[in-house]
Design an enzyme around this catalytic site. Structure first.
Site, PDB file in Angstrom:
ATOM      1  N   ARG A 158      16.259  -1.849  -3.088  1.00 17.89           N
ATOM      2  CA  ARG A 158      14.973  -1.941  -3.791  1.00 17.89           C
ATOM      3  C   ARG A 158      15.223  -2.125  -5.276  1.00 17.89           C
ATOM      4  O   ARG A 158      16.155  -1.538  -5.827  1.00 17.89           O
ATOM      5  CB  ARG A 158      14.146  -0.651  -3.627  1.00 17.89           C
ATOM      6  N   LYS A 217      21.644  17.393  -1.698  1.00 24.66           N
ATOM      7  CA  LYS A 217      21.619  15.965  -1.376  1.00 24.66           C
ATOM      8  C   LYS A 217      22.436  15.143  -2.363  1.00 24.66           C
ATOM      9  O   LYS A 217      22.462  15.414  -3.548  1.00 24.66           O
ATOM     10  CB  LYS A 217      20.176  15.459  -1.353  1.00 24.66           C
ATOM     11  N   LYS A 229       1.333   7.572   4.766  1.00 27.46           N
ATOM     12  CA  LYS A 229       0.721   6.270   4.490  1.00 27.46           C
ATOM     13  C   LYS A 229      -0.032   5.750   5.707  1.00 27.46           C
ATOM     14  O   LYS A 229      -0.263   4.554   5.840  1.00 27.46           O
ATOM     15  CB  LYS A 229       1.795   5.259   4.058  1.00 27.46           C
ATOM     16  N   PRO A 249       0.811  -1.212   0.000  1.00 25.00           N
ATOM     17  CA  PRO A 249       0.000   0.000   0.000  1.00 25.00           C
ATOM     18  C   PRO A 249       0.852   1.274   0.000  1.00 25.00           C
ATOM     19  O   PRO A 249       1.701   1.463   0.861  1.00 25.00           O
ATOM     20  CB  PRO A 249      -0.808  -0.105   1.288  1.00 25.00           C
ATOM     21  N   GLU A 250       0.611   2.111  -0.992  1.00 25.70           N
ATOM     22  CA  GLU A 250       1.216   3.431  -1.055  1.00 25.70           C
ATOM     23  C   GLU A 250       0.064   4.435  -0.976  1.00 25.70           C
ATOM     24  O   GLU A 250      -1.052   4.035  -0.654  1.00 25.70           O
ATOM     25  CB  GLU A 250       2.028   3.571  -2.360  1.00 25.70           C
ATOM     26  N   ARG A 290       3.155 -10.495   6.959  1.00 23.08           N
ATOM     27  CA  ARG A 290       4.544 -10.295   7.386  1.00 23.08           C
ATOM     28  C   ARG A 290       4.733  -9.541   8.697  1.00 23.08           C
ATOM     29  O   ARG A 290       5.870  -9.293   9.102  1.00 23.08           O
ATOM     30  CB  ARG A 290       5.325  -9.610   6.271  1.00 23.08           C
TER      31      ARG A 290
END
Length: 265
Positions: free
Chosen positions: A255, A148, A54, A2-3, A107
């Site tokens: 990722r 950054k 979220k 879920p985002e 999980r």
DNA sequence: AAGCTTTCCTGAACGC
DNA sequence: TGCGTTCAGGAAAGCT
């Protein structure tokens, strides 16, 4: 996983379904699922359900809010029966009208936090800009990123910078914006930030209108899937939908990222 | 201090 | 066939 669009889908449905309903019991089946920083006097009423970052947030008739984070495999299913409680049910909520809501999570990364109202802002201030807010604009993004040293993909995933974007939408946004995920975020030009802002809002909006993306675990509160998985362009795809070239698969910060070397610069 | 890596967890997919 | 290994990933903690 879920985002923003998936969490938003759940919040909108729950706000319709459980606002003004009274809860008389919360039961934790698996230890460490519920983090209680405030006492609850049962019963209490859920006054509204809304999203920040979220988090699914239940506003209540008492001096606390309930913050639920689904992480990757969490689900909130409502209404269900006792026999729907299963080996993955980590907690459940009982309403005074007899209805039941279960929190399932294969999980076990998901959490339910009971937080006093006065500490909610402090908890949520850790997170960055909402993609549908005024602050989500080229100037703010340039400012946040200018010094950054990391890739644009990882910047988009950093919840302290922008909230709501996860691994699926980060890849879709960069593909639509035709920007390589490897680009150093400090070198993204103003013109490109404009495109990133546009494409982010567009893809998130489209995904919300399709009730989110169900790649593996995401389910709406009625346990149905979303439909946006049918509209993804790069996530879990093999070839570029624009030029048919084979997509590159790389890893960034643990990722996986897919992108088209030819179309994304 | 920023930016890495590790950790949490378990089912599915993979390899020998 | 079956067992062991790897992978998936959000976010926080740990480490450099």
């Amino acid at each position: 996983m879920p985002e923003l669009p998936e969490v938003e889908t759940i919040c909108r449905s729950l706000n319709k379904e459980i606002s003004n309903k009274e809860i008389y019991q919360i039961h934790e089946i698996r230890n460490h699922t519920i983090h209680k920083e405030h006492e609850i006097i049962f019963p209490f009423t859920i006054t509204s359900v809304y999203r920040r970052a979220k988090f699914i947030i239940f506003e209540t008739s008492q001096d606390f809010k309930i913050l639920i984070h689904l992480r990757m495999t969490g689900k909130l299913i409502y209404p269900v029966n006792e026999e729907d409680v299963n080996r993955y049910t980590r907690a459940y909520f009982k309403f005074t009208d007899g209805k039941l809501m279960i929190f399932d999570d294969v999980r076990c990364f998901g959490t339910i936090e009971i937080i006093p109202n006065q500490l909610v802002d402090k908890r949520l201030n850790l997170y960055g800009i909402e993609p549908f807010s005024q602050d989500f604009n080229k100037t703010q993004l340039k400012k946040l990123s200018s010094h950054k040293q990391l890739a644009i993909k990882q910047f988009l995933l950093d919840q302290k910078m922008i909230v709501g974007i996860g691994n699926i939408y980060a890849q879709e946004i960069l593909f639509r914006a035709k920007i390589s995920p490897l680009r150093s975020v400090s070198k993204i030009k103003m013109k490109e930030w404009v495109i990133i802002v546009q494409e982010t809002q567009k893809v998130l909006e489209e995904a919300i209108s399709k009730n989110g993306t169900s790649i593996s675990d995401f389910r709406r509160i009625d346990n149905k899937t979303g439909e946006f998985q049918n509209f993804l362009q790069v996530y879990s795809k093999k070839t570029c939908p624009l030029c048919q070239n084979e997509l590159m698969v790389i890893r960034q910060g643990g990722r996986s990222t897919r992108y088209c070397e030819k179309c994304q610069k």
